[in-house]
Design a protein around this motif. Structure first.
Motif, PDB file in Angstrom:
ATOM      1  N   UNK A 116      -8.385  -1.622   5.107  1.00 24.33           N
ATOM      2  CA  UNK A 116      -8.285  -2.809   5.949  1.00 24.33           C
ATOM      3  C   UNK A 116      -6.889  -2.917   6.561  1.00 24.33           C
ATOM      4  N   UNK A 117      -5.872  -2.482   5.811  1.00 24.26           N
ATOM      5  CA  UNK A 117      -4.513  -2.588   6.319  1.00 24.26           C
ATOM      6  C   UNK A 117      -4.236  -1.504   7.358  1.00 24.26           C
ATOM      7  N   UNK A 118      -4.904  -0.378   7.208  1.00 25.21           N
ATOM      8  CA  UNK A 118      -4.871   0.675   8.221  1.00 25.21           C
ATOM      9  C   UNK A 118      -5.480   0.147   9.526  1.00 25.21           C
ATOM     10  N   UNK A 119      -6.628  -0.489   9.392  1.00 32.85           N
ATOM     11  CA  UNK A 119      -7.266  -1.114  10.555  1.00 32.85           C
ATOM     12  C   UNK A 119      -6.335  -2.160  11.172  1.00 32.85           C
ATOM     13  N   UNK A 120      -5.672  -2.925  10.301  1.00 34.21           N
ATOM     14  CA  UNK A 120      -4.769  -3.959  10.783  1.00 34.21           C
ATOM     15  C   UNK A 120      -3.628  -3.344  11.596  1.00 34.21           C
ATOM     16  N   UNK A 132       1.604   0.175   2.047  1.00 31.73           N
ATOM     17  CA  UNK A 132       0.681  -0.326   3.058  1.00 31.73           C
ATOM     18  C   UNK A 132       1.276  -0.182   4.466  1.00 31.73           C
ATOM     19  N   UNK A 133       2.617  -0.126   4.549  1.00 32.06           N
ATOM     20  CA  UNK A 133       3.222   0.150   5.851  1.00 32.06           C
ATOM     21  C   UNK A 133       2.806   1.545   6.324  1.00 32.06           C
ATOM     22  N   UNK A 134       2.700   2.480   5.378  1.00 29.68           N
ATOM     23  CA  UNK A 134       2.197   3.814   5.733  1.00 29.68           C
ATOM     24  C   UNK A 134       0.792   3.702   6.319  1.00 29.68           C
ATOM     25  N   UNK A 135      -0.033   2.852   5.712  1.00 35.28           N
ATOM     26  CA  UNK A 135      -1.387   2.659   6.239  1.00 35.28           C
ATOM     27  C   UNK A 135      -1.322   2.074   7.651  1.00 35.28           C
ATOM     28  N   UNK A 136      -0.402   1.125   7.859  1.00 36.40           N
ATOM     29  CA  UNK A 136      -0.243   0.533   9.180  1.00 36.40           C
ATOM     30  C   UNK A 136       0.175   1.580  10.208  1.00 36.40           C
ATOM     31  N   UNK A 137       1.083   2.452   9.796  1.00 34.57           N
ATOM     32  CA  UNK A 137       1.534   3.538  10.667  1.00 34.57           C
ATOM     33  C   UNK A 137       0.352   4.432  11.047  1.00 34.57           C
TER      34      UNK A 137
END
Ligand SMILES: Nc1ncnc2c1ncn2[C@@H]1O[C@H](COP(=O)(O)OP(=O)(O)OP(=O)(O)O)[C@@H](O)[C@H]1O
Ligand SMILES: [Mg+2]
Lengths: 242, 295
Positions: free
Chosen positions: B49-53, B206-211
């Protein structure tokens, strides 16, 4: 009933009063009273399971639940988090040594942050324990038991901690290594460090300590000044069951 | 036309490239999961979900603020990381003393809520996000056409993974992280603020996921379900690599992307399941995962 001087009046570096401690539901410490003066080496003696390790864990603040009073250098620490207790200048060398497998010897040595000025330099620690220099790049847990103990002590000496909690530093080590660690403790004492030493071998402890606190079932049952140790040897044998 | 085992080279390389792209996302996402699991003991189901975000933040920055791809690449991880820090402080930190299962349930619930909110707001049809002009076009290689953006995704992902690995293995900060992963109580007893480390680690993971989400935006459309689709595969990658193994998660991520690509060429019917079949085999033979330490 033994009379106990209140914490404020002892002039000690560390004053433990009525310390109780628990592991979950099990009540392990039942009112420990200890005081340690600056520059003193005291030992905690007692049978297996008496509560010596638990007492050290309570002092450094990693025991789940504790009550009573532990005053270090005028600061009441009973409700403080362990990281803040350490920052007052207390260094902990655990019984299982706590060397990190995922860190090299050098990284292990450098891990504990400096908490007070005046800690030893890496060079000084390497002079004290030359093996640590030779094996600086090895994985921490690849060291022999004796070397791991030296590392566990050495990394605390870097931090500037003035009170050192040493939990059975000679356990399971060869006699030469035990002697080396004995000499190190003597050297530290000469430099003004204050040390609480947990030791099963009171013959070894006798060569280092000023006073001995005997712990039985979570209570301090006796305090024997080192000079009186030989006179009390039968009593001590009875306490320790040896 | 050149063929290999009866398969045209062009198709082979095309699928290998696709596999490498997927592998890039598997690697970054499983790296974050591995770091978080190692230190916090939390199986972070909200990762998808955080990747999607991350992808949505990129889209919003462009749509509402007019900031393009390169801005998003820097800002979206910060926004997602900050959001993660709030989640950790307010909710996740309460669960450390409990079984893994509670963390998994909480983060699973969070994933559903986050996805639901975005679905409500933006629907499920997906929003387009253009490839930045600097990276449009491509290179004509002997056997295939290599779109620049896809090459960039692989390079960016590899760079971030290697940089993260270097920080963890070679720096003082990384030494704290490794030590706290092994024995947080003792590290705390040395005077280190371990709770702060946990918070920042979750934020970084989760910042990695955001990236990864920003990298993905121009390739897949920006869609509330994009995280849910990929996260199941990523969990399989993490299980295969070994829960908590940093380098294992990166290597396994890229490798399984390639394996998936090859399967599409040689036996397309199995391409959707090959990773799960491998997971089952690995679990049977080496339950701690290929790079995992057996406790
Ligand atoms: N993690 C734990 N959980 C529950 N009980 C514990 C735990 N650790 C120790 N105990 C119990 O607390 C009591 C005191 O243990 P402690 O380790 O302090 O003894 P000790 O004096 O250090 O003994 P030893 O000489 O064997 O090291 C023992 O009865 C022990 O069984
Ligand atoms: Mg003990």
């Amino acid at each position: 009933m033994k009379t106990v001087t209140p914490a404020a009046a002892t002039g000690a570096l560390l004053t433990v009063r009525g310390l109780e401690g628990w592991y979950g539901e099990s009540h392990v410490l039942h009112g420990i009273d200890i005081d340690v003066r600056t520059g003193e080496v005291i030992t905690l003696l007692g049978r297996n399971g008496a509560g010596k390790t638990t007492t050290l864990r309570a002092i450094i603040g990693i025991l789940g639940k504790r009550a009573g009073s532990i005053v270090y250098d005028g600061v009441e620490t009973i409700r403080m988090a362990s990281r803040n207790i350490a920052r007052l200048g207390i260094g902990y060398v655990p019984e299982e040594r706590g060397i990190f497998a995922s860190l090299t010897v050098h990284e292990n040595l450098m891990l504990p942050p400096r908490v007070k000025p005046g800690g030893m330099s890496v060079a000084e620690i390497h002079t004290l324990f030359p093996n640590l220099k030779e094996r600086a790049g090895s994985q921490g847990t690849k060291l022999s038991g004796g070397e791991q103990q030296m590392l566990a002590i050495g990394r605390i000496l870097r931090t500037g901690a003035k009170l050192i909690l040493l939990d059975e530093p000679t356990e399971g080590l060869a006699p030469v290594i035990v002697q080396q660690i004995g000499r190190t403790i003597q050297q530290l004492k000469a430099q003004g460090y204050t040390i609480i030493l947990v030791e099963q071998n009171f013959r070894f402890a006798q060569t280092l300590a000023d006073r001995h606190f005997v712990i039985e079932q979570g209570r301090v049952v006796d305090m024997i000044p080192n000079a009186e140790l030989d006179a009390n040897i039968d009593k001590l044998h009875a306490y320790l069951g040896v | 036309m050149t063929t290999i085992f009866g398969v045209p080279m062009q198709a082979l390389f095309g699928q290998l490239l696709l596999g490498l792209i997927n592998g890039s996302f598997y690697a970054i996402l499983s790296l974050g999961l591995a770091i978080i699991f190692g230190l916090l003991n939390i199986i972070n189901f909200a990762h998808g979900a955080l990747y999607m975000m991350g992808a949505f933040v990129a889209w919003m920055l462009l749509t509402y603020v007019g900031l393009g791809y390169w801005w998003a690449l820097g800002l979206a991880p910060l926004v997602v990381g900050a959001f993660g820090i709030v989640l950790e402080r307010v909710l996740i930190a309460r669960l450390y003393k409990l079984d893994h299962l509670y963390g998994l349930l909480l983060t699973f619930g969070l994933a559903l809520i986050i996805q639901g909110l975005f679905r409500n707001q933006y629907g499920v049809s997906g929003l387009p996000y253009a490839i930045p002009t600097e990276l449009s076009g491509g290179q004509r290689l002997p056997f295939m056409f290599l779109p620049n953006y896809r090459a960039w995704v692989v390079v960016a992902s590899l760079t971030v993974c290697i940089a993260t690995w270097l920080v963890i293995e070679k720096t003082k900060l990384g030494a704290y992280l490794r030590a706290a992963t092994e024995n947080p109580t003792l590290v705390q007893a040395f005077g280190v603020n371990v709770p702060l480390f946990l918070t920042l680690t979750y934020g970084f993971g989760v910042a990695l996921a955001g990236f990864a989400g920003v990298l993905a935006a121009p390739i897949y459309s920006v869609n509330p379900n994009m995280g849910a689709d990929i996260i199941i595969v990523v969990f399989a990658v993490v299980v295969i690599g070994g829960m908590g193994s940093i380098i294992g998660s990166v290597i396994t991520g890229f490798t399984l992307g390639l394996v998936e690509g090859l399967t599409k060429v040689f036996y397309p019917e199995a391409s959707a399941t090959v990773i799960f079949v491998i997971m089952v085999l690995v679990l049977l033979v080496k339950p701690a995962g290929l790079f995992g330490r057996t406790a």
